[in-house]
Design a protein around this motif. Structure first.
Motif, PDB file in Angstrom:
ATOM      1  N   ASP A  15       0.818  -1.213   0.000  1.00 13.50           N
ATOM      2  CA  ASP A  15       0.000   0.000   0.000  1.00 13.50           C
ATOM      3  C   ASP A  15       0.849   1.259   0.000  1.00 13.50           C
ATOM      4  O   ASP A  15       1.752   1.400   0.832  1.00 13.50           O
ATOM      5  CB  ASP A  15      -0.869   0.054   1.271  1.00 13.50           C
ATOM      6  CG  ASP A  15      -2.044  -0.905   1.199  1.00 13.50           C
ATOM      7  OD1 ASP A  15      -2.509  -1.187   0.074  1.00 13.50           O
ATOM      8  OD2 ASP A  15      -2.473  -1.363   2.266  1.00 13.50           O
ATOM      9  N   LYS A  17       0.029   5.679  -0.277  1.00 12.68           N
ATOM     10  CA  LYS A  17      -1.038   6.542   0.248  1.00 12.68           C
ATOM     11  C   LYS A  17      -2.377   6.254  -0.439  1.00 12.68           C
ATOM     12  O   LYS A  17      -3.373   6.032   0.208  1.00 12.68           O
ATOM     13  CB  LYS A  17      -0.618   8.000   0.013  1.00 12.68           C
ATOM     14  CG  LYS A  17      -1.313   9.011   0.862  1.00 12.68           C
ATOM     15  CD  LYS A  17      -0.510  10.317   0.954  1.00 12.68           C
ATOM     16  CE  LYS A  17      -0.011  10.855  -0.366  1.00 12.68           C
ATOM     17  NZ  LYS A  17      -0.956  11.462  -1.253  1.00 12.68           N
ATOM     18  N   ASP A  18      -2.364   6.224  -1.774  1.00  9.76           N
ATOM     19  CA  ASP A  18      -3.637   6.083  -2.501  1.00  9.76           C
ATOM     20  C   ASP A  18      -3.707   4.855  -3.400  1.00  9.76           C
ATOM     21  O   ASP A  18      -4.651   4.731  -4.190  1.00  9.76           O
ATOM     22  CB  ASP A  18      -3.873   7.320  -3.398  1.00  9.76           C
ATOM     23  CG  ASP A  18      -4.017   8.597  -2.601  1.00  9.76           C
ATOM     24  OD1 ASP A  18      -4.532   8.522  -1.474  1.00  9.76           O
ATOM     25  OD2 ASP A  18      -3.595   9.661  -3.089  1.00  9.76           O
ATOM     26  N   SER A  20      -2.913   0.444  -4.144  1.00  4.44           N
ATOM     27  CA  SER A  20      -2.571  -0.887  -3.626  1.00  4.44           C
ATOM     28  C   SER A  20      -2.036  -1.743  -4.775  1.00  4.44           C
ATOM     29  O   SER A  20      -2.485  -1.610  -5.920  1.00  4.44           O
ATOM     30  CB  SER A  20      -3.800  -1.593  -3.059  1.00  4.44           C
ATOM     31  OG  SER A  20      -4.264  -0.942  -1.918  1.00  4.44           O
ATOM     32  N   LYS A  39      -6.342   1.762  -7.449  1.00  3.90           N
ATOM     33  CA  LYS A  39      -6.761   2.598  -6.335  1.00  3.90           C
ATOM     34  C   LYS A  39      -6.666   1.800  -5.039  1.00  3.90           C
ATOM     35  O   LYS A  39      -6.939   0.596  -5.039  1.00  3.90           O
ATOM     36  CB  LYS A  39      -8.221   2.995  -6.573  1.00  3.90           C
ATOM     37  CG  LYS A  39      -8.540   4.379  -6.180  1.00  3.90           C
ATOM     38  CD  LYS A  39      -9.903   4.756  -6.696  1.00  3.90           C
ATOM     39  CE  LYS A  39     -10.283   6.078  -6.089  1.00  3.90           C
ATOM     40  NZ  LYS A  39     -11.456   6.631  -6.684  1.00  3.90           N
ATOM     41  N   LYS A  40      -6.338   2.469  -3.961  1.00  2.43           N
ATOM     42  CA  LYS A  40      -6.125   1.765  -2.703  1.00  2.43           C
ATOM     43  C   LYS A  40      -7.383   0.993  -2.300  1.00  2.43           C
ATOM     44  O   LYS A  40      -8.495   1.525  -2.362  1.00  2.43           O
ATOM     45  CB  LYS A  40      -5.795   2.763  -1.618  1.00  2.43           C
ATOM     46  CG  LYS A  40      -5.332   2.116  -0.344  1.00  2.43           C
ATOM     47  CD  LYS A  40      -4.695   3.160   0.533  1.00  2.43           C
ATOM     48  CE  LYS A  40      -3.969   2.544   1.685  1.00  2.43           C
ATOM     49  NZ  LYS A  40      -3.062   3.492   2.295  1.00  2.43           N
ATOM     50  N   LYS A  42      -9.359   0.027   0.419  1.00  6.46           N
ATOM     51  CA  LYS A  42      -9.394   0.721   1.716  1.00  6.46           C
ATOM     52  C   LYS A  42      -9.448  -0.218   2.904  1.00  6.46           C
ATOM     53  O   LYS A  42      -9.492  -1.415   2.785  1.00  6.46           O
ATOM     54  CB  LYS A  42     -10.607   1.637   1.747  1.00  6.46           C
ATOM     55  CG  LYS A  42     -10.460   2.843   0.857  1.00  6.46           C
ATOM     56  CD  LYS A  42     -11.054   4.059   1.550  1.00  6.46           C
ATOM     57  CE  LYS A  42     -10.823   5.311   0.747  1.00  6.46           C
ATOM     58  NZ  LYS A  42     -11.691   5.398  -0.418  1.00  6.46           N
ATOM     59  N   GLY A  43      -9.462   0.385   4.077  1.00  9.64           N
ATOM     60  CA  GLY A  43      -9.523  -0.402   5.301  1.00  9.64           C
ATOM     61  C   GLY A  43      -8.203  -0.321   6.008  1.00  9.64           C
ATOM     62  O   GLY A  43      -7.372   0.536   5.719  1.00  9.64           O
ATOM     63  N   ASP A  44      -7.990  -1.240   6.938  1.00 12.56           N
ATOM     64  CA  ASP A  44      -6.766  -1.201   7.726  1.00 12.56           C
ATOM     65  C   ASP A  44      -5.717  -2.151   7.148  1.00 12.56           C
ATOM     66  O   ASP A  44      -4.920  -2.726   7.863  1.00 12.56           O
ATOM     67  CB  ASP A  44      -7.071  -1.567   9.170  1.00 12.56           C
ATOM     68  CG  ASP A  44      -7.762  -2.923   9.244  1.00 12.56           C
ATOM     69  OD1 ASP A  44      -7.954  -3.542   8.178  1.00 12.56           O
ATOM     70  OD2 ASP A  44      -8.097  -3.354  10.362  1.00 12.56           O
ATOM     71  N   SER A  45      -5.803  -2.354   5.831  1.00 10.16           N
ATOM     72  CA  SER A  45      -4.875  -3.258   5.146  1.00 10.16           C
ATOM     73  C   SER A  45      -5.071  -4.695   5.583  1.00 10.16           C
ATOM     74  O   SER A  45      -4.191  -5.524   5.438  1.00 10.16           O
ATOM     75  CB  SER A  45      -3.407  -2.860   5.349  1.00 10.16           C
ATOM     76  OG  SER A  45      -3.189  -1.620   4.780  1.00 10.16           O
ATOM     77  N   TYR A  49     -10.057  -7.924   3.139  1.00 12.33           N
ATOM     78  CA  TYR A  49     -10.644  -7.038   2.145  1.00 12.33           C
ATOM     79  C   TYR A  49     -10.329  -7.508   0.722  1.00 12.33           C
ATOM     80  O   TYR A  49     -10.910  -7.047  -0.228  1.00 12.33           O
ATOM     81  CB  TYR A  49     -10.092  -5.616   2.289  1.00 12.33           C
ATOM     82  CG  TYR A  49     -10.666  -4.874   3.460  1.00 12.33           C
ATOM     83  CD1 TYR A  49     -11.900  -4.247   3.359  1.00 12.33           C
ATOM     84  CD2 TYR A  49      -9.970  -4.804   4.660  1.00 12.33           C
ATOM     85  CE1 TYR A  49     -12.429  -3.557   4.433  1.00 12.33           C
ATOM     86  CE2 TYR A  49     -10.489  -4.118   5.735  1.00 12.33           C
ATOM     87  CZ  TYR A  49     -11.725  -3.491   5.627  1.00 12.33           C
ATOM     88  OH  TYR A  49     -12.249  -2.814   6.679  1.00 12.33           O
TER      89      TYR A  49
END
Ligand code: GLA
Length: 721
Positions: A15, A17-18, A20, A39-40, A42-45, A49
Motif C-alpha cells: 500500500d 497513500k492512494d 494498492s 486505487k487503494k 481501503k480499510g486497515d490493510s 478485504y
C-alpha cells in the motif's frame, strides 16, 4: 506498515497513500502471479478485504496468467524479463517462490543510482524466486513509499550453481493487467526536440520505446504509460514506468490475443550477455512505477515529489540555483579571458550570478575537431590562467563554472596519441567518428582514474563551483581490448556503471560543486542522471516556442527544478525564429534559469529586461521549484497557446504561465480553468489587480487577454487573501 503478507492466502499487499498492489503465490509450484494494481483497497490493510483469487482461468500455457517476473522457455510466450544460457547451452527457466522478507527502509543498489528513503516512510519486500535446476535465483525487490504514490522495483539475479551461466536478458519490472481500451504514452523526439508526448491506441502486438545507443537518448525516453482512452490531466487510470538508468533500455507494452496487457521495462537485451560465475550476482537497475486514478496530472505530481524528495541529492537539492550565463551561444570557440570578463561584468550588473565557460577552454580546442581528453587549461585563450580568471569573476561577486566532456577523446589529442587503446574500437575496423570524437573505454579503471585525476587537478586549481558534464555522441564500435571475448557483452552496462562511479567520485570529492548533466542538449535526461546532478540541460534548442513542447514533455515526469532552461539570442540559433525577449524569459523561468548570449552585444532594451527577469526569478523560484505542477493547456495539441501553473503546497500562492504562440483570427479570449487551488481561498491576481475566489478561478476560469501578434507571454501571480 506499507506491506503485508497474508500467510493463509499466500498474498502480498503493498500500500502507498492512494494505491494498492497485490500479488500472490500460486499452486504447489509457487508461481508468483499479479493480482491487482490500482486505487487503494481501503480499510486497515486487513487481507480479508482482498477478494479471493480464482486461478481457474489458467490455460494451457502461462499466456493467460498475470505473472510478476516472467521467464523465457517454459510456456510464457509474451515479452519476458529474464533469459539465461547455461554451460550446457540450455535456456528454459521457470523461477518460483522460495521465501520472502519484509523490512523497513530501502536498500541502496550498489553502483547504481536509485531512489532512497529512510525507515519512517518506506517499506521493502524481497521475494526470492528460484529455478533450482538452472541454478538461478531472482530476488525481486519492491519498495513502497508511504508519502508518495510510487513503488520501486529492481531485481538481483544470482548464480547459485558452481558452473557459469550467461545472463542474456534481465529486465527490472513487469506489470500484467487486463486491457481496458488503453492508450500508450511515450516520449519521442530528436536532437533539438526532445521528449515530445506521443499518445496512441494500444493495438495488438508489441509497442514501446528503446535505446541501443548507450545513452537513454533524444529519440525515445525510458518512460512508458498505459492510460484509459479517455484519460485527461484530471481523470482516468494511468499506469506509468520510468527507468532509473541512463544507458540502453527497453520499455514495451504487449497486448495479447486474449486481451491482456504486459508492460515491461529494463536494460535492453541488445548486445547484453553478463557472465555470472557461481555465487555471483547481477543487479538490474530500478524501475519506478506510478499508478494514478486521477489522470496524468496526479502521475506527474507523484513523480515530481518522488524525485525531489527521494532521488535528487547534494547541497543544491532544496535550494535556489545560481542564475548563470553560459558563453556557448555567445562565443562558441572564439573567446579569451578579456571577452569572458567583459561578459561577466555586464551580466553582474543585471543580477546574473555565475559565469560558465563552455567548450573550448582546454588543450588545442579551437574547434570541435580536436583535443577532447586533454583537460589542461589553454592559456592562449585563458590568458593569465584559470585561477586569475576565476578570481576576477569571484571579485565581481559571481560564481564560476566550467564545461567538461569527460567520456570522450578526439583522435587528434595528446591523450589519444599516448593511449590509442583507451578508446572503444574493434581492431582493424575504422569506427564511427561522430563529431570527430571517440568514446573512451570507461570500463578500464586506468581510464576512469585518468579522467578523475585530470578533472580534479583543474577543479582544485581554482574556485570552480559548477560543472556542466556533457556527452555528445552515441556509443559505437563497442569493444574493449581489456575484456575477454566472453565479457564483451557486458560493456554497455559496465560503461554506465563506470559513468556512475565517476560522477559519484566527483560529487563526493567536490560536494560544493553544482553538477549539471547534458548530452547534446537533453540526450541523457533521465532519473539515473538526476541522482548525481540536480539539474540537466533540457535541449540545445532554446527557442521559446519549441521549448513549450520540450518542457511540457520533460515536466510530464521531471520536476521543474531539474530543467536546464536559458534565455538565448535571436534569431534563435537552432531554428532561426525571433521571439520577444520577455517571452524567452517567461519560458525559461519554468526551469533552472540562466542566459546563453553575449550580454555585451544585445540590444540595450533587452539588456535592461534582464534585471527585471532576474528579479522575477528570485520572486518566483521557491514556488516553481517546490510547488505542485498543473498542465492546463498544451500548444502541441491546440496549436494556439500553452498554459501551466505551479501551486504552493499550502495552496496560498500560485503562478500561471500563459504563452500565446500563434494568433488566430476571430477567436474569443481563452478562458482557462485553473487547477490545484483551494475552493475556500480567494486569490489576489496581481496582473488583474483584483481578488477572485479559488472556486471561480477553477470552475469559471481565468480570462486571459488575447493579444494581436504571435509569441506573447504573460505571468499571473496569485496570492491568498
Ligand atoms: C553540446 C551541448 C551544448 C554545448 C556544446 C559544446 O552540444 O549540448 O550546450 O555545450 O556541446 O560543444
Amino acid at each position: 506498515m506499507g506491506i503485508i503478507f497474508n500467510e493463509k492466502e499466500r498474498i502480498f499487499k503493498l500500500d502507498t497513500k492512494d494505491t494498492s498492489y497485490i500479488m500472490g503465490i500460486e499452486g504447489d509450484l509457487g508461481h508468483l502471479v499479479h493480482i491487482y494494481y490500482g486505487k487503494k483497497l481501503k480499510g486497515d490493510s486487513n487481507p480479508s478485504y482482498i477478494p479471493s483469487i480464482n486461478f481457474s482461468h489458467k490455460i494451457w500455457f502461462m499466456d493467460g496468467c498475470a505473472m510478476e517476473y516472467p521467464a523465457g522457455g517454459c510456456g510464457d510466450f509474451r515479452e519476458h524479463c529474464i533469459e539465461i544460457r547455461t554451460e550446457d547451452g540450455y535456456t528454459a527457466l521457470e523461477p518460483v517462490y522460495v521465501s520472502h522478507d519484509i523490512y523497513k527502509g530501502k536498500p541502496l543498489l550498489p553502483g547504481l543510482p536509485a531512489t532512497f528513503a529512510d525507515e519512517s516512510c518506506c517499506t521493502t519486500l524481497e521475494i526470492v524466486m528460484r529455478d533450482a535446476l538452472a541454478g538461478v535465483e531472482a530476488v525481486l525487490l519492491y519498495s513502497v513509499f508511504e508519502d508518495t504514490d510510487a513503488i520501486t522495483r529492481s531485481v538481483k539475479i544470482r548464480n547459485i550453481d558452481s558452473r557459469d551461466i550467461m545472463l542474456t536478458k534481465a529486465l527490472s519490472a513487469c506489470l500484467d493487467i487486463t486491457n481496458d481500451d488503453y492508450d500508450i504514452i511515450t516520449l519521442n523526439g530528436a536532437w533539438g526536440r526532445e521528449r515530445s508526448i506521443q499518445r496512441q491506441k494500444l493495438g495488438y502486438g508489441r509497442s514501446g520505446v528503446f535505446s541501443e545507443r548507450g545513452v537513454s537518448g533524444h529519440q525515445n525516453h525510458p518512460f512508458i504509460a498505459l492510460v484509459s482512452d479517455n484519460a485527461t490531466q484530471k481523470t482516468g487510470d494511468v499506469y506509468a514506468m520510468n527507468f532509473v538508468y541512463s544507458g540502453n533500455y527497453e520499455a514495451q507494452c504487449e497486448r495479447t490475443s486474449n486481451d491482456m496487457v504486459r508492460m515491461v521495462m529494463g536494460i535492453n537485451p541488445y548486445d547484453f550477455a553478463w557472465k555470472l560465475s557461481g555465487g555471483q550476482e547481477f543487479i538490474a537497475p530500478e524501475v519506478v512505477m506510478v499508478y494514478s486514478a486521477e489522470g496524468l496530472g496526479k502521475m506527474t505530481r507523484t513523480f515530481h515529489d518522488l524525485y525531489r524528495n527521494h532521488l535528487i541529492r547534494g547541497r543544491y537539492k532544496d535550494i535556489k540555483r545560481p542564475i548563470l550565463i553560459n558563453n556557448w551561444e555567445a562565443t562558441y570557440f572564439d573567446f579569451d579571458t578579456d571577452k569572458l570578463l567583459a561578459i561577466a561584468k555586464e551580466a553582474k550588473k543585471h543580477g546574473i550570478e555565475m559565469l560558465v565557460v563552455d567548450d573550448g577552454w582546454f588543450g588545442n580546442r579551437f574547434d570541435d575537431n580536436r583535443a577532447l581528453g586533454d583537460w589542461v587549461v589553454n592559456e592562449e585563450k585563458i590568458k593569465g590562467g584559470l585561477k586569475y580568471l576565476v578570481d576576477e569573476v569571484n571579485k565581481l561577486g559571481m560564481k564560476f563554472g566550467m564545461w567538461f566532456e569527460p567520456e570522450m577523446v578526439c583522435p587528434d589529442s595528446d591523450l589519444y596519441r599516448a593511449h590509442p587503446d583507451w578508446a572503444f574500437h574493434v581492431p582493424n575496423r575504422e569506427g564511427a567518428r561522430a563529431r570527430n570524437q571517440m568514446v573512451l573505454d570507461m570500463t578500464r579503471k586506468e581510464v576512469r582514474d585518468y579522467i578523475f585525476d585530470s578533472m580534479a587537478k583543474v577543479l582544485n586549481s581554482a574556485n570552480v563551483e559548477y560543472i556542466k558534464w556533457d556527452m555528445n555522441r552515441a556509443l559505437t564500435d563497442v569493444a574493449s581490448l581489456s575484456l575477454p571475448a566472453d565479457r564483451q557483452g557486458e560493456i554497455y552496462h559496465r560503461y554506465m556503471l563506470a559513468v556512475y562511479e565517476l560522477q559519484e567520485r566527483i560529487v563526493q570529492e567536490f560536494p560544493h560543486i553544482l553538477l549539471e548533466n547534458c548530452s547534446s542538449g537533453g540526450g541523457r535526461y533521465d532519473p539515473g542522471m538526476l541522482y548525481y546532478s540536480p539539474q540537466i540541460w533540457c535541449s540545445d534548442n532554446a527557442d521559446a516556442i519549441d521549448r513549450l513542447s520540450i518542457q511540457e514533455g520533460t515536466a510530464l515526469i521531471y520536476p521543474l527544478s531539474t530543467m536546464g532552461a536559458h534565455v538565448t539570442d535571436c534569431p534563435n540559433h537552432s531554428v532561426g525564429r525571433t521571439t520577444p525577449f520577455e517571452t524567452r524569459g517567461i519560458v525559461a523561468l519554468a526551469g533552472t534559469f540562466g542566459y546563453e548570449l553575449d550580454v555585451t552585444k544585445i540590444d540595450e532594451k533587452e539588456r535592461e529586461q534582464i534585471s527585471e527577469q532576474t528579479k522575477m526569478f528570485h520572486k518566483y523560484n521557491d514556488l516553481v521549484r517546490n510547488g505542485d505542477y498543473y498542465r492546463l493547456a498544451s500548444y502541441s495539441l491546440n496549436h494556439r497557446y500553452d498554459c501551466y501553473m505551479v501551486v504552493s503546497k499550502d495552496k496560498k500562492e500560485a503562478l500561471v504561465t500563459y504563452v500565446q504562440a500563434r494568433t488566430v483570427a476571430a477567436m474569443p479570449d481563452p478562458v482557462i480553468k485553473l487547477d490545484g487551488l483551494s475552493e475556500d481561498i480567494s486569490y489576489y491576481v496581481d496582473e488583474l489587480e483584483r481578488t477572485i475566489p479559488g472556486d471561480v478561478l477553477m470552475n469559471m476560469g481565468l480570462f486571459v487577454k488575447y493579444e494581436h501578434g504571435d509569441y506573447k507571454a504573460r505571468l499571473y501571480h496569485l496570492t491568498a487573501r
